[in-house]
Design a protein around this motif. Structure first.
Motif, PDB file in Angstrom:
ATOM      1  N   ALA A 163      92.730 -33.088 -39.965  1.00 35.92           N
ATOM      2  CA  ALA A 163      92.582 -33.374 -41.389  1.00 35.92           C
ATOM      3  C   ALA A 163      93.934 -33.338 -42.086  1.00 35.92           C
ATOM      4  O   ALA A 163      94.746 -32.449 -41.826  1.00 35.92           O
ATOM      5  CB  ALA A 163      91.638 -32.361 -42.030  1.00 35.92           C
ATOM      6  N   SER A 165      95.280 -33.145 -45.881  1.00 35.49           N
ATOM      7  CA  SER A 165      94.989 -32.995 -47.304  1.00 35.49           C
ATOM      8  C   SER A 165      96.229 -33.407 -48.084  1.00 35.49           C
ATOM      9  O   SER A 165      97.260 -32.741 -48.021  1.00 35.49           O
ATOM     10  CB  SER A 165      94.607 -31.546 -47.625  1.00 35.49           C
ATOM     11  OG  SER A 165      95.642 -30.653 -47.252  1.00 35.49           O
ATOM     12  N   LEU A 256      88.728 -27.390 -50.469  1.00 36.67           N
ATOM     13  CA  LEU A 256      89.586 -27.550 -49.288  1.00 36.67           C
ATOM     14  C   LEU A 256      88.975 -26.853 -48.084  1.00 36.67           C
ATOM     15  O   LEU A 256      88.878 -27.431 -46.993  1.00 36.67           O
ATOM     16  CB  LEU A 256      90.974 -26.974 -49.551  1.00 36.67           C
ATOM     17  CG  LEU A 256      91.887 -26.944 -48.317  1.00 36.67           C
ATOM     18  CD1 LEU A 256      92.364 -28.348 -47.968  1.00 36.67           C
ATOM     19  CD2 LEU A 256      93.063 -26.009 -48.513  1.00 36.67           C
ATOM     20  N   ASN A 257      88.558 -25.610 -48.263  1.00 39.65           N
ATOM     21  CA  ASN A 257      88.006 -24.853 -47.143  1.00 39.65           C
ATOM     22  C   ASN A 257      86.745 -25.507 -46.587  1.00 39.65           C
ATOM     23  O   ASN A 257      86.512 -25.491 -45.375  1.00 39.65           O
ATOM     24  CB  ASN A 257      87.715 -23.412 -47.569  1.00 39.65           C
ATOM     25  CG  ASN A 257      88.992 -22.637 -47.828  1.00 39.65           C
ATOM     26  OD1 ASN A 257      90.058 -22.998 -47.332  1.00 39.65           O
ATOM     27  ND2 ASN A 257      88.906 -21.591 -48.636  1.00 39.65           N
ATOM     28  N   GLU A 259      86.177 -28.723 -46.564  1.00 40.78           N
ATOM     29  CA  GLU A 259      86.603 -29.906 -45.825  1.00 40.78           C
ATOM     30  C   GLU A 259      87.261 -29.550 -44.495  1.00 40.78           C
ATOM     31  O   GLU A 259      87.261 -30.360 -43.561  1.00 40.78           O
ATOM     32  CB  GLU A 259      87.570 -30.745 -46.667  1.00 40.78           C
ATOM     33  CG  GLU A 259      86.922 -31.437 -47.829  1.00 40.78           C
ATOM     34  CD  GLU A 259      85.771 -32.330 -47.404  1.00 40.78           C
ATOM     35  OE1 GLU A 259      85.966 -33.197 -46.527  1.00 40.78           O
ATOM     36  OE2 GLU A 259      84.660 -32.149 -47.945  1.00 40.78           O
ATOM     37  N   LEU A 260      87.833 -28.362 -44.408  1.00 42.01           N
ATOM     38  CA  LEU A 260      88.507 -27.969 -43.172  1.00 42.01           C
ATOM     39  C   LEU A 260      87.565 -27.362 -42.145  1.00 42.01           C
ATOM     40  O   LEU A 260      87.964 -27.127 -41.008  1.00 42.01           O
ATOM     41  CB  LEU A 260      89.640 -26.977 -43.477  1.00 42.01           C
ATOM     42  CG  LEU A 260      90.826 -27.554 -44.250  1.00 42.01           C
ATOM     43  CD1 LEU A 260      91.895 -26.483 -44.469  1.00 42.01           C
ATOM     44  CD2 LEU A 260      91.434 -28.760 -43.536  1.00 42.01           C
ATOM     45  N   ALA A 263      87.426 -28.805 -38.498  1.00 42.67           N
ATOM     46  CA  ALA A 263      88.673 -29.464 -38.104  1.00 42.67           C
ATOM     47  C   ALA A 263      89.422 -28.594 -37.106  1.00 42.67           C
ATOM     48  O   ALA A 263      89.337 -27.368 -37.146  1.00 42.67           O
ATOM     49  CB  ALA A 263      89.551 -29.728 -39.320  1.00 42.67           C
ATOM     50  N   TRP A 266      95.140 -29.036 -39.361  1.00 43.12           N
ATOM     51  CA  TRP A 266      95.283 -29.364 -40.777  1.00 43.12           C
ATOM     52  C   TRP A 266      96.747 -29.703 -41.021  1.00 43.12           C
ATOM     53  O   TRP A 266      97.635 -28.878 -40.771  1.00 43.12           O
ATOM     54  CB  TRP A 266      94.832 -28.174 -41.618  1.00 43.12           C
ATOM     55  CG  TRP A 266      95.190 -28.224 -43.069  1.00 43.12           C
ATOM     56  CD1 TRP A 266      95.344 -29.323 -43.858  1.00 43.12           C
ATOM     57  CD2 TRP A 266      95.429 -27.090 -43.929  1.00 43.12           C
ATOM     58  NE1 TRP A 266      95.658 -28.966 -45.143  1.00 43.12           N
ATOM     59  CE2 TRP A 266      95.711 -27.605 -45.208  1.00 43.12           C
ATOM     60  CE3 TRP A 266      95.419 -25.717 -43.728  1.00 43.12           C
ATOM     61  CZ2 TRP A 266      95.993 -26.771 -46.298  1.00 43.12           C
ATOM     62  CZ3 TRP A 266      95.699 -24.891 -44.800  1.00 43.12           C
ATOM     63  CH2 TRP A 266      95.976 -25.409 -46.077  1.00 43.12           C
ATOM     64  N   SER A 268      99.744 -30.551 -43.621  1.00 43.82           N
ATOM     65  CA  SER A 268     100.118 -30.382 -45.027  1.00 43.82           C
ATOM     66  C   SER A 268     101.585 -30.751 -45.213  1.00 43.82           C
ATOM     67  O   SER A 268     102.340 -30.879 -44.251  1.00 43.82           O
ATOM     68  CB  SER A 268      99.876 -28.936 -45.483  1.00 43.82           C
ATOM     69  OG  SER A 268     100.991 -28.115 -45.190  1.00 43.82           O
ATOM     70  N   ARG A 290      91.197 -19.710 -40.890  1.00 46.82           N
ATOM     71  CA  ARG A 290      90.490 -20.992 -40.829  1.00 46.82           C
ATOM     72  C   ARG A 290      90.244 -21.435 -39.387  1.00 46.82           C
ATOM     73  O   ARG A 290      89.593 -22.453 -39.159  1.00 46.82           O
ATOM     74  CB  ARG A 290      91.262 -22.067 -41.583  1.00 46.82           C
ATOM     75  CG  ARG A 290      91.362 -21.804 -43.093  1.00 46.82           C
ATOM     76  CD  ARG A 290      92.046 -22.954 -43.791  1.00 46.82           C
ATOM     77  NE  ARG A 290      92.067 -22.788 -45.231  1.00 46.82           N
ATOM     78  CZ  ARG A 290      93.105 -22.331 -45.928  1.00 46.82           C
ATOM     79  NH1 ARG A 290      94.222 -21.993 -45.299  1.00 46.82           N
ATOM     80  NH2 ARG A 290      93.041 -22.205 -47.236  1.00 46.82           N
ATOM     81  N   LYS A 294      97.665 -25.219 -38.260  1.00 45.25           N
ATOM     82  CA  LYS A 294      98.222 -25.792 -39.483  1.00 45.25           C
ATOM     83  C   LYS A 294      99.578 -26.400 -39.147  1.00 45.25           C
ATOM     84  O   LYS A 294     100.459 -25.725 -38.625  1.00 45.25           O
ATOM     85  CB  LYS A 294      98.370 -24.740 -40.567  1.00 45.25           C
ATOM     86  CG  LYS A 294      98.841 -25.324 -41.898  1.00 45.25           C
ATOM     87  CD  LYS A 294      98.856 -24.278 -42.990  1.00 45.25           C
ATOM     88  CE  LYS A 294      99.295 -24.874 -44.310  1.00 45.25           C
ATOM     89  NZ  LYS A 294      99.359 -23.867 -45.390  1.00 45.25           N
TER      90      LYS A 294
END
Length: 371
Positions: A163, A165, A256-257, A259-260, A263, A266, A268, A290, A294
């Motif tokens: 994902a 964002s 956000l959480n 949508e994650l 996944a 993530w 960013s 999460r 990341k």
């Protein structure tokens, strides 16, 4: 009997641990007892394949009781249930005939690129050395200079949904360009808080036309926004830091959480130049809360690197940048930055706190609140 891994469709011929069996009639006390301590696997029995009670019990174990261990589906099951079991929190399913594993795998493959978020991320169970692997990815990305190649490397190393964002800021526009150039499969979305500058939405449309990539608009829960405004007022976020963080949480952090969920990675646009708090941000790291990787593919870029890349590739940018807006958030909370001011001075400028974060890049607890 054997088990099939729902995430990969592979056969688990000899399960290592005996599971605590839960019947479809289990009540809250039985679920709490099974979840306590997360000591071992929990198996939920399906008396018939279309009994939806097992699906509900798995979700309750994950959501209400915080169970993070393995959940097995046992009993009368068919391969077509694979996607529903996986998205409800199950890790494995019991099959009587090991030869049927290939049929289950085919069912899993049919939904492999489904972008609808699953209930939770199964990566920790599949990727034993998650922290080690994340560190390895960080080191690998550090040796790759091209942003496009960094994106390709992330896609190569991470299975499942990735994902991105985007806030449509300079960093994120550079990343979007690299995603389009790489041609890899990445889910792109932005958080529409209901208070964005019109220029942000115009940049969404311009970017979609330029790159042919759909940027999904993710909105907060209407009931939560209504309750927040009823409590604090339309501009109550300016009354205190606590009020402002509550607004950020409801309009940005919780969406956000959500949508994650499901996944495996993530992406960013964090950069070390942004602030003192972000000065040591890695290119990739394991996000424990999460349960995903990341990735910050431009973390080590200077502002000069970023602007040069944008100019060289004629990347569309938010017109607000030309008017002195550096870090762009919600319209009521963002102003232009004056010469010599810190790049984030335009965010929540009425606050005296040195550490100005909305909570998006602060690990949440299991209920989605910023730590």
């Amino acid at each position: 009997m054997a088990l099939v891994d729902l995430a990969t469709g592979t056969l688990v011929a000899d399960p290592a641990e005996v599971a605590t069996v839960i019947e479809p009639t289990a009540d809250t006390e039985a679920l709490a007892a099974a979840a306590s301590g997360n000591a071992g696997p929990v198996a939920i029995r399906f008396p018939v394949f279309n009994d939806g009670r097992g699906i509900s019990l798995a979700r309750l174990l994950r959501e209400r009781h915080g169970f993070t261990g393995e959940i097995r589906a046992i009993g009368h099951l068919i391969p077509d249930l694979a996607q529903f079991l996986l998205r409800s929190g199950f890790d494995t399913a019991e099959i009587a005939d090991p030869d049927q594993a290939t049929v289950w795998k085919s069912s899993v493959e049919r939904i492999k690129h489904n972008y609808q978020p699953g209930f939770r991320n199964l990566l920790p169970l599949r990727w034993d050395a998650s922290r080690t692997e994340s560190k390895s990815l960080d080191e690998r990305l550090d040796r790759i200079q091209s942003l496009t190649d960094r994106i390709r490397e992330v896609r190569r190393r991470v299975e499942g949904r990735i994902a991105f964002s985007t806030s449509l800021g300079l960093e994120d526009q550079a990343i979007l360009h690299a995603i389009a150039e790489s041609g890899v499969d990445i889910d792109v979305f932005t958080l529409d808080t209901g208070r964005l500058f019109p220029e942000v939405l115009e940049t969404v449309e311009l970017s979609e036309l330029r790159y042919g990539i759909r940027i999904r608009l993710v909105v907060p829960e209407a009931a939560e926004v209504e309750a927040l405004v009823a409590r604090d007022g339309v501009f109550g976020f300016r009354d205190s830091v606590e009020n402002r963080k509550s607004c950020c949480e409801i309009r940005k952090v919780r969406p956000l959480n959500r949508e994650l969920e499901g996944a495996q990675a993530w992406i960013s646009g964090l950069r070390r130049d942004h602030s003192e708090e972000r000065a040591s941000v890695p290119l990739a790291a394991w996000d424990e809360a999460r349960a995903l990787v990341k990735v910050n593919p431009v973390a080590d870029w200077s502002t000069q690197d970023l602007t040069a890349y944008i100019a060289a590739n004629n990347i569309p940018v938010n017109p607000l940048h030309a008017r002195g807006f550096v870090s762009i958030g919600c319209a009521p909370c963002t102003r232009a930055v004056q010469p010599g001011e810190h790049p984030r001075a335009g965010r929540w400028w009425w606050e005296n706190e040195e550490k100005k974060e909305c909570g998006l890049h602060v690990n949440p607890n299991r209920k989605g609140r910023a730590a």
